[in-house]
Write a protein that holds these residues in place. Structure first.
Motif, PDB file in Angstrom:
ATOM      1  N   ASP A 210      24.806  48.831  32.384  1.00 38.71           N
ATOM      2  CA  ASP A 210      25.302  47.528  33.257  1.00 38.71           C
ATOM      3  C   ASP A 210      24.525  46.434  32.516  1.00 38.71           C
ATOM      4  O   ASP A 210      23.307  46.445  31.860  1.00 38.71           O
ATOM      5  CB  ASP A 210      24.907  47.665  34.541  1.00 38.71           C
ATOM      6  CG  ASP A 210      25.475  49.220  35.037  1.00 38.71           C
ATOM      7  OD1 ASP A 210      26.786  49.346  34.633  1.00 38.71           O
ATOM      8  OD2 ASP A 210      24.840  49.679  35.918  1.00 38.71           O
ATOM      9  N   ASP A 211      25.128  45.335  32.815  1.00 33.80           N
ATOM     10  CA  ASP A 211      24.710  44.014  32.208  1.00 33.80           C
ATOM     11  C   ASP A 211      23.297  43.845  32.961  1.00 33.80           C
ATOM     12  O   ASP A 211      23.377  44.229  34.144  1.00 33.80           O
ATOM     13  CB  ASP A 211      25.645  43.034  32.915  1.00 33.80           C
ATOM     14  CG  ASP A 211      26.557  42.708  31.949  1.00 33.80           C
ATOM     15  OD1 ASP A 211      26.812  43.378  30.913  1.00 33.80           O
ATOM     16  OD2 ASP A 211      27.572  41.714  32.164  1.00 33.80           O
ATOM     17  N   GLY A 212      22.165  43.235  32.134  1.00 36.74           N
ATOM     18  CA  GLY A 212      21.017  43.172  32.639  1.00 36.74           C
ATOM     19  C   GLY A 212      19.926  44.318  32.839  1.00 36.74           C
ATOM     20  O   GLY A 212      18.897  44.180  32.897  1.00 36.74           O
ATOM     21  N   ASP A 213      20.628  45.495  32.053  1.00 37.78           N
ATOM     22  CA  ASP A 213      19.813  46.665  32.156  1.00 37.78           C
ATOM     23  C   ASP A 213      18.692  46.334  30.770  1.00 37.78           C
ATOM     24  O   ASP A 213      19.373  45.695  29.675  1.00 37.78           O
ATOM     25  CB  ASP A 213      20.446  48.052  31.814  1.00 37.78           C
ATOM     26  CG  ASP A 213      21.067  48.546  33.042  1.00 37.78           C
ATOM     27  OD1 ASP A 213      20.622  48.178  34.140  1.00 37.78           O
ATOM     28  OD2 ASP A 213      21.852  49.336  32.985  1.00 37.78           O
ATOM     29  N   ILE A 214      17.765  46.750  30.777  1.00 37.85           N
ATOM     30  CA  ILE A 214      16.812  46.883  29.485  1.00 37.85           C
ATOM     31  C   ILE A 214      17.132  48.350  28.673  1.00 37.85           C
ATOM     32  O   ILE A 214      16.858  49.146  29.331  1.00 37.85           O
ATOM     33  CB  ILE A 214      15.174  46.776  29.910  1.00 37.85           C
ATOM     34  CG1 ILE A 214      15.078  45.213  30.477  1.00 37.85           C
ATOM     35  CG2 ILE A 214      14.402  46.820  28.541  1.00 37.85           C
ATOM     36  CD1 ILE A 214      13.594  45.125  31.061  1.00 37.85           C
TER      37      ILE A 214
END
Length: 230
Positions: A172-176
Motif C-alpha cells: 500500500d502507499d506509504g509502506d516501507i
C-alpha cells in the motif's frame, strides 16, 4: 544483685507487659521512676540486659524480652515472653514477580539491503537472527536483512540495523518495502504510486526519490520489525 532503681524498672516493665501486652516507652519509664532524663533509663536498661534479666531485640522498636525475674518477683513459674515492637524482625519477602515467557523464532538473514544506493539482489542466507514471535505478524514467510546506508534514518532505520520483512508482492502507499529494481538491484524504501509509475522515497533529504515504471519495480516484502544492536 539489682539496685533499687534497676529492680523498680524491671518490675514496671514486667507489669506493663503483663497488663498491656507491650513494654512501656522510655518516656513512660522515665516518669515512673521519677528520673530527669531518658539517659538514666538507657543506663538501667543496659544494666538489666548485662545481668541477663532482659534482652533488647535488634531492629525492632520498643521490643524487649523479659528473660528472667529475681526471686522476689516470681514463684518459679515465670515464662519469658517476647513482645513485638513497631517494626518487623525482618522485612516482608518481595512480592513474587510473574514469569513472562516470550516466544521467539529464528529467521534467516539474507545478506544486506541498501538504504541508499541499490545493491545487488538478495539471494542467499548469511546467518540467522532470533526475533520475538509477536513481530511476525500476518501470513506468509519472513526473513531478515541487514541495513546498509542512511537513506531511511528519519524513520528510525539506521546503518547496521536488522529489518524483519514479511514476504509479499503487494504494498500500500506509504509502506516501507524491499523493492527489486529491474530484477537486479534491491533497496529498502517507502512505496508510493504515481499514476503508472512507482516512487521509491527515501527518508533522508540527502537522497533523491527514484521514480520508475511500474514494470521495473517488484515488491519483495514489507517491513514489519526492526532489531538494533548497541
Amino acid at each position: 544483685m539489682l539496685t533499687k532503681k534497676q529492680l523498680d524498672l524491671l518490675a514496671f516493665i514486667h507489669k506493663r507487659v503483663q497488663r498491656d501486652g507491650v513494654p512501656p516507652s522510655f518516656d513512660e519509664m522515665k516518669v515512673a521512676l521519677d528520673l530527669r532524663s531518658k539517659s538514666g533509663i538507657h543506663r538501667l536498661i543496659t544494666a538489666l540486659e548485662e545481668r541477663g534479666f532482659i534482652r533488647r531485640l535488634a531492629h525492632r522498636a520498643r521490643a524487649i524480652e523479659v528473660v528472667k525475674l529475681p526471686d522476689s518477683m516470681t514463684d518459679g513459674g515465670f515464662t519469658p515472653r517476647v513482645i513485638d515492637g513497631d517494626l518487623p524482625d525482618t522485612p516482608p519477602p518481595p512480592a513474587a514477580q510473574p514469569v513472562v515467557t516470550i516466544e521467539a523464532q529464528e529467521l534467516p538473514v539474507m545478506g544486506k539491503i541498501a538504504a541508499g544506493v541499490p545493491i545487488e539482489a538478495i539471494n542467499q542466507r548469511v546467518r540467522g537472527v532470533t526475533v520475538p514471535a509477536s513481530m511476525l505478524a500476518g501470513s506468509g514467510a519472513h526473513y531478515a536483512l541487514e541495513v546498509k546506508g542512511e537513506s531511511m534514518i528519519e524513520v528510525g532505520i539506521n546503518d547496521g540495523d536488522v529489518v524483519v520483512i514479511r514476504e509479499t508482492s503487494v504494498a500500500d502507499d506509504g509502506d516501507i518495502v524491499v523493492a527489486l529494481v529491474e530484477d537486479q538491484e534491491a533497496t529498502l524504501k517507502r512505496f508510493k504510486r504515481r499514476g503508472d509509475a512507482i516512487a521509491l522515497e527515501a527518508a533522508n533529504p540527502a537522497f533523491e526519490t527514484r521514480v520508475l515504471p511500474a514494470d521495473q519495480v517488484k515488491v519483495q516484502g514489507r517491513l514489519v520489525g526492526l532489531i538494533r544492536s548497541y
